[in-house]
Design a protein around this motif. Structure first.
Motif, short mmCIF file in Angstrom:
data_model
loop_
_atom_site.label_atom_id
_atom_site.label_comp_id
_atom_site.label_asym_id
_atom_site.label_seq_id
_atom_site.Cartn_x
_atom_site.Cartn_y
_atom_site.Cartn_z
N GLY A 39 -3.06 14.30 4.97
CA GLY A 39 -3.16 14.71 3.53
C GLY A 39 -2.04 14.98 2.76
O GLY A 39 -1.72 14.58 1.99
N LEU A 40 -1.36 15.71 3.71
CA LEU A 40 0.10 16.22 3.04
C LEU A 40 0.92 15.07 2.88
O LEU A 40 1.62 14.84 1.79
N LEU A 41 1.03 14.14 3.92
CA LEU A 41 1.71 12.96 3.76
C LEU A 41 1.41 12.07 2.57
O LEU A 41 2.04 11.55 1.80
N SER A 42 0.07 11.78 2.47
CA SER A 42 -0.31 11.08 0.98
C SER A 42 -0.23 11.65 -0.12
O SER A 42 0.41 11.20 -0.99
N SER A 139 5.85 -1.29 3.79
CA SER A 139 5.96 -1.18 2.18
C SER A 139 5.48 -0.05 1.70
O SER A 139 4.29 0.62 2.53
N ASP A 140 5.68 0.46 0.37
CA ASP A 140 4.92 1.60 0.03
C ASP A 140 3.44 1.40 -0.12
O ASP A 140 2.70 2.55 0.20
N ASN A 141 2.86 0.33 -0.62
CA ASN A 141 1.39 0.24 -0.78
C ASN A 141 0.81 0.03 0.64
O ASN A 141 -0.26 0.79 0.85
N THR A 142 1.44 -0.37 1.59
CA THR A 142 0.82 -0.58 3.02
C THR A 142 0.76 1.02 3.59
O THR A 142 -0.32 1.13 4.19
N VAL A 145 -1.98 2.96 1.86
CA VAL A 145 -3.25 2.49 2.33
C VAL A 145 -3.64 2.99 3.70
O VAL A 145 -4.70 3.42 3.93
N LEU A 146 -2.61 2.71 4.56
CA LEU A 146 -2.88 3.14 6.02
C LEU A 146 -2.82 4.92 5.96
O LEU A 146 -3.99 5.18 6.82
N ILE A 147 -2.11 5.60 5.14
CA ILE A 147 -2.28 7.11 5.29
C ILE A 147 -3.98 7.60 4.71
O ILE A 147 -4.31 8.42 5.21
N PHE A 148 -4.13 6.58 3.70
CA PHE A 148 -5.62 6.99 3.07
C PHE A 148 -6.54 6.65 4.05
O PHE A 148 -7.59 7.69 4.35
N VAL A 149 -6.60 5.41 4.71
CA VAL A 149 -7.67 5.07 5.71
C VAL A 149 -7.62 6.10 6.93
O VAL A 149 -8.58 6.40 7.15
#
Length: 162
Positions: A39-42, A139-142, A145-149
């Protein structure tokens, strides 16, 4: 699955399941900690991905070397016995000096074993994966998405283990 859901609903999950040898409260604490970290990372993107992968690469190589080194230290005298016997015979015949014995027989064997361990540590699967990930950052988007998932998965695990 039906038994799991019954125990989960009744609140008896801790009496019947021990994932990875942990008690259910310990497992839940690890899940909660993972949720907070992701959560903090995201939210703040506190850690640079390539730096973490470099550190994990280093840690995996050190782990391999510390596991391999006791074996080499234990078997090394057996590998040196033939070299020591032939070197000692040459030393007794005054064909070489003790310094030459050390520098031409013992030292190269030690250097060869240590360099072999170092090469092997770089070729382990974990070290190669972390090296590739540090050289080819996401990449930033990847990454987002990885952190959110990951956060979503840890949240679901938290729900189903509480």
């Amino acid at each position: 699955m039906e038994n799991y859901m019954m125990y989960w609903w009744a609140g008896d999950l801790a009496n019947h399941y021990m994932p990875w040898g942990l008690t259910m409260p310990q497992f839940n604490k690890i899940i909660k900690l993972s949720q907070y970290v992701f959560g903090l990372l995201s939210l703040f993107e506190l850690v640079q991905f390539s730096k973490v992968m470099q550190q994990l690469n280093y840690a995996s190589r050190v782990y391999y070397m510390t596991n391999k080194l006791p074996y080499v230290v234990a078997t090394f005298p057996m590998l040196l016995v033939p070299k020591l016997i032939s070197g000692s015979m040459s030393l007794v015949r005054n064909e070489i000096t003790s310094k030459q014995l050390f520098s031409s027989v013992l030292l190269p064997a030690v250097k060869l074993e240590l360099s072999q361990i170092k090469v092997d540590s770089h070729s382990t699967k974990a070290a190669r994966i972390f090296k590739w990930l540090s050289d080819n950052p996401l990449s930033d988007n990847t990454r987002k998405v990885l952190i959110f998932v990951s956060f979503a998965i840890f949240s679901l695990i938290d729900i189903f283990t509480s």
